[in-house]
Design a protein around this motif. Structure first.
Motif, PDB file in Angstrom:
ATOM      1  N   MET A   1       0.847  -1.199   0.000  1.00  0.00           N
ATOM      2  CA  MET A   1       0.000   0.000   0.000  1.00  0.00           C
ATOM      3  C   MET A   1       0.882   1.249   0.000  1.00  0.00           C
ATOM      4  SD  MET A   1      -2.830   1.129   2.789  1.00  0.00           S
ATOM      5  CE  MET A   1      -3.467  -0.486   3.137  1.00  0.00           C
ATOM      6  N   GLU A   2       0.438   2.247  -0.774  1.00  0.00           N
ATOM      7  CA  GLU A   2       1.282   3.454  -0.822  1.00  0.00           C
ATOM      8  C   GLU A   2       1.415   4.079   0.555  1.00  0.00           C
ATOM      9  OE1 GLU A   2      -2.025   4.769  -3.293  1.00  0.00           O
ATOM     10  OE2 GLU A   2      -1.683   2.647  -2.830  1.00  0.00           O
ATOM     11  N   ASN A   3       2.520   4.787   0.697  1.00  0.00           N
ATOM     12  CA  ASN A   3       2.802   5.443   1.960  1.00  0.00           C
ATOM     13  C   ASN A   3       1.662   6.335   2.435  1.00  0.00           C
ATOM     14  OD1 ASN A   3       5.163   4.400   2.745  1.00  0.00           O
ATOM     15  ND2 ASN A   3       6.438   5.890   1.648  1.00  0.00           N
TER      16      ASN A   3
ATOM     17  N   ILE B   1      -2.702   7.779   6.109  1.00  0.00           N
ATOM     18  CA  ILE B   1      -4.093   8.164   6.355  1.00  0.00           C
ATOM     19  C   ILE B   1      -4.788   7.131   7.229  1.00  0.00           C
ATOM     20  CG2 ILE B   1      -6.333   8.457   5.244  1.00  0.00           C
ATOM     21  CD1 ILE B   1      -4.986  10.034   3.084  1.00  0.00           C
ATOM     22  N   LEU B   2      -4.549   5.861   6.924  1.00  0.00           N
ATOM     23  CA  LEU B   2      -5.148   4.822   7.756  1.00  0.00           C
ATOM     24  C   LEU B   2      -4.674   4.971   9.199  1.00  0.00           C
ATOM     25  CD1 LEU B   2      -6.796   2.326   8.243  1.00  0.00           C
ATOM     26  CD2 LEU B   2      -4.930   0.920   7.380  1.00  0.00           C
ATOM     27  N   ARG B   3      -3.381   5.197   9.358  1.00  0.00           N
ATOM     28  CA  ARG B   3      -2.850   5.361  10.696  1.00  0.00           C
ATOM     29  C   ARG B   3      -3.528   6.538  11.403  1.00  0.00           C
ATOM     30  NH1 ARG B   3       2.403   6.057   9.718  1.00  0.00           N
ATOM     31  NH2 ARG B   3       3.269   4.088  10.459  1.00  0.00           N
ATOM     32  N   ALA B   4      -3.694   7.627  10.648  1.00  0.00           N
ATOM     33  CA  ALA B   4      -4.314   8.812  11.234  1.00  0.00           C
ATOM     34  C   ALA B   4      -5.757   8.535  11.648  1.00  0.00           C
ATOM     35  CB  ALA B   4      -4.265   9.973  10.242  1.00  0.00           C
ATOM     36  N   VAL B   5      -6.474   7.821  10.789  1.00  0.00           N
ATOM     37  CA  VAL B   5      -7.868   7.510  11.117  1.00  0.00           C
ATOM     38  C   VAL B   5      -7.926   6.669  12.394  1.00  0.00           C
ATOM     39  CG1 VAL B   5      -9.927   6.253  10.396  1.00  0.00           C
ATOM     40  CG2 VAL B   5      -8.685   7.651   8.748  1.00  0.00           C
ATOM     41  N   VAL B   6      -7.063   5.658  12.460  1.00  0.00           N
ATOM     42  CA  VAL B   6      -7.063   4.800  13.646  1.00  0.00           C
ATOM     43  C   VAL B   6      -6.739   5.628  14.882  1.00  0.00           C
ATOM     44  CG1 VAL B   6      -5.859   2.922  14.821  1.00  0.00           C
ATOM     45  CG2 VAL B   6      -6.508   2.668  12.437  1.00  0.00           C
TER      46      VAL B   6
ATOM     47  N   GLU C   1      -8.821   9.238  -1.139  1.00  0.00           N
ATOM     48  CA  GLU C   1      -8.024   8.190  -0.489  1.00  0.00           C
ATOM     49  C   GLU C   1      -8.898   7.386   0.471  1.00  0.00           C
ATOM     50  OE1 GLU C   1      -5.296   7.287  -1.488  1.00  0.00           O
ATOM     51  OE2 GLU C   1      -3.637   8.708  -1.286  1.00  0.00           O
ATOM     52  N   LEU C   2      -9.699   8.107   1.228  1.00  0.00           N
ATOM     53  CA  LEU C   2     -10.594   7.437   2.184  1.00  0.00           C
ATOM     54  C   LEU C   2     -11.507   6.463   1.447  1.00  0.00           C
ATOM     55  CD1 LEU C   2     -11.640  10.334   4.596  1.00  0.00           C
ATOM     56  CD2 LEU C   2     -10.121   8.410   5.066  1.00  0.00           C
ATOM     57  N   ALA C   3     -12.003   6.924   0.294  1.00  0.00           N
ATOM     58  CA  ALA C   3     -12.903   6.071  -0.480  1.00  0.00           C
ATOM     59  C   ALA C   3     -12.188   4.799  -0.911  1.00  0.00           C
ATOM     60  CB  ALA C   3     -13.415   6.834  -1.699  1.00  0.00           C
ATOM     61  N   GLU C   4     -10.933   4.952  -1.303  1.00  0.00           N
ATOM     62  CA  GLU C   4     -10.190   3.762  -1.726  1.00  0.00           C
ATOM     63  C   GLU C   4      -9.922   2.830  -0.552  1.00  0.00           C
ATOM     64  OE1 GLU C   4      -6.834   4.380  -4.427  1.00  0.00           O
ATOM     65  OE2 GLU C   4      -7.703   6.345  -4.910  1.00  0.00           O
TER      66      GLU C   4
END
Lengths: 338, 338
Positions: free
Chosen positions: A1-3, A8-13, A44-47
């Motif tokens: 997965m791209e950086n 973003i995933l990390r930030a959401v978590v 990005e969130l959508a993906e």
DNA sequence: TTTGGCACTCTCGCTCCGAGAGTGCTGAAA
DNA sequence: TTTCAGCACTCTCGGAGCGAGAGTGCCAAA
């Protein structure tokens, strides 16, 4: 997965574990990605949602990590949060004040883990396959009543009132005590069994029988100790606002017999195990995450200690602190010769 | 108070404790007073409300007993509910299977009470003013490390690892053990203190010092055992649907130090104590009722066992079953010589 | 690939309303 | 004096309707 997706995933978590509110593109933009536009983040969130890592409670709400989202986070993105000095001191002090026996230590470990992780905790006692007798004692209570005291490896005391078929004086018992200690102490339970087979009928055999019964119970795990603590911590979390959720967790925790098996099984061979939401076999733990590790004075003697909380848990903090307590307890137990 | 008013109050309490729904004049009429009109019942209800025994959640709701209503009920109207055979058997079996030491018994008592009353329970260990030594044992762990094992009255085992200033062999310790047992066993703690004062410096005095420390801790109650169980039962009740209510109760239950004092204080001299809602000093127990009684093997050794639940509690059942368990435990402990 | 703009969707809190339950009061009957 | 039927009144509860707000998805332009 791209950086960037990972970031973003990390930030959401991170955001969701601290605020318990679905997180939207604007919040992310203003707090984490000032040089990106919210529209970019949205795509990005959508993906990430397409990949199954994020979900929306409803069409126009922010994003929430799914169980696989958390899974990806703990597998690839998490780095352990450093433990503040205050907490480290707390852990050390708590463990130092623990009593010198296994059972007391298990309780202390559960307490400490609950306190430093602010979740519910559960701990099982380290247990070898064969019980070893460290010392044995016989006390006369009544002419035909003897109190058998066994000190096992791990400074575990066991006692049992034995009604003997013939009366015995304290002197008889003292003699037997010396004899038993000479032949049994430091030995594993099979030694006791050999002596039992060879013993003449009478008081000696009767008592040896009870010794073996106690050892058996310990080895078969029928008296396996599992303690838990910190359920009140869960009550603070919004996901446990309806008490039925707490009820389900409590049911699991209080089903001691099942729990001890579950712990051993979950931990398997690995030293750290994280089970997230739907990965749990028990339906009563849906929405909960379980983080487990092992602890104990030696490779032979390993217990399991774990944290139970909502899937929305501060994993990096939880894991770091849980491991710190486990390490501390192991050291302390080795030191105490428990 | 006239008979009919009493009957109506009793009916309201009964109805409300079973259904948890405010009870109206019609419900009473159809289920309890077929030969009265609902209007008559209404006027009686109004008078009971004037007397402060009943309240209305809102103008057009049924009646609910107030704390004083429950108080009047338990003081004057309650008669103990007979205990079904099934439950009696359960109590007997549970207590029979209890281990032969005080601590195990306390836990068993708490468990059993929680199970048969379907509420949360709390129990403290019976405790005399002076600890008595039944037996003592010394085990060498390392050259300068001794495990001190004390068997106290009540088959209470206490252990402590002692780091001695001089090395001691197991033979030394065995000799000391015999000496200590001869002079101390069966004696109260003051005897140990006398020996300590007279003892020459060295190993003997060192160990006696630790013996006294253990006895002290027990007598001063700093290690006073209080256990609780059955919080999950509360979660079933509608009054605990918002988990904050459970949280408050849990806080009280887990504050062990405070709890043991509270129990002793509440029970005072009486043998059965019922504290209802606002009668509680702790604001966290508002809306809760506490039913307490004493148990123990002798007049000297009395512990406290109690039930904590919503004020809307089946008092007549709770009291009957609580007392049954307390009686059973007392008998069993006397029998075991605990 | 990024971004601003925009229409769209869904929740949340609010108000309104009618049904239902239960009350208190009153005047008449027992 | 007590009981009771009748009736108006009050309050909760659930559902409907509505506007504000938050957030999205998509599109066309940079």
């Amino acid at each position: 997965m791209e950086n960037r997706k990972q970031a973003i995933l990390r930030a959401v978590v991170h955001e969701f574990t601290t605020n318990a509110v679905p997180v939207g593109s604007q919040a992310l933009q203003s707090r984490y990605f000032v040089n990106l536009s919210s529209a970019t983040i949205r795509s990005e969130l959508a993906e990430l949602a397409d990949l199954g890592y994020l979900a929306q409670p409803h069409t126009s709400a922010g994003r929430v990590p799914t169980d696989s989202g958390y899974r990806y986070f703990v597998d690839f993105l998490m780095d352990l949060e450093p433990i503040p000095d205050r907490v480290q001191t707390y852990i050390r002090d708590e463990l130092k004040a623990a009593p010198g026996d296994v059972e007391g230590m298990v309780e202390r470990v559960a307490m400490t883990v609950a306190a430093v992780t602010q979740n519910a905790s559960v701990a099982s006692a380290p247990q070898g396959t064969l019980a070893r007798i460290k010392h044995l004692d016989l006390v006369s209570l009544e002419p035909k009543e003897v109190l058998l005291i066994l000190l096992l490896e791990g400074n575990l005391l066991r006692q049992q009132v034995v009604n003997t078929s013939e009366p015995a004086t304290q002197a008889d018992l003292t003699r037997l005590t010396a004899q038993f200690n000479a032949s049994l102490s430091g030995r594993a339970s099979d030694e006791a069994r050999r002596h039992y087979d060879g013993a003449p009928l009478g008081l000696e055999k009767e008592l040896l029988g009870r010794v073996i019964a106690v050892l058996d119970m310990y080895e078969k795990g029928t008296e396996n100790l599992v303690v838990h603590d910190g359920v009140r911590n869960l009550l603070r979390q919004p996901e446990f606002a309806e008490s039925s959720r707490v009820h389900q967790v409590l049911e699991v925790l209080e089903e001691t017999r099942y729990l001890t098996v579950l712990l051993r099984q979950l931990i398997g061979e690995s030293d750290l195990q994280i089970v997230i939401g739907s990965e749990n076999t028990s339906s009563r733990l849906q929405g909960c995450a379980v983080v487990l590790t092992t602890y104990g004075p030696s490779d032979r003697l390993k217990g399991v200690v774990g944290v139970i909380g909502p899937t929305r848990m501060a994993y990096s903090q939880t894991v770091a602190r849980l491991q710190a307590v486990a390490r501390g307890a192991s050291d302390r137990m080795a030191e105490l010769g428990v």
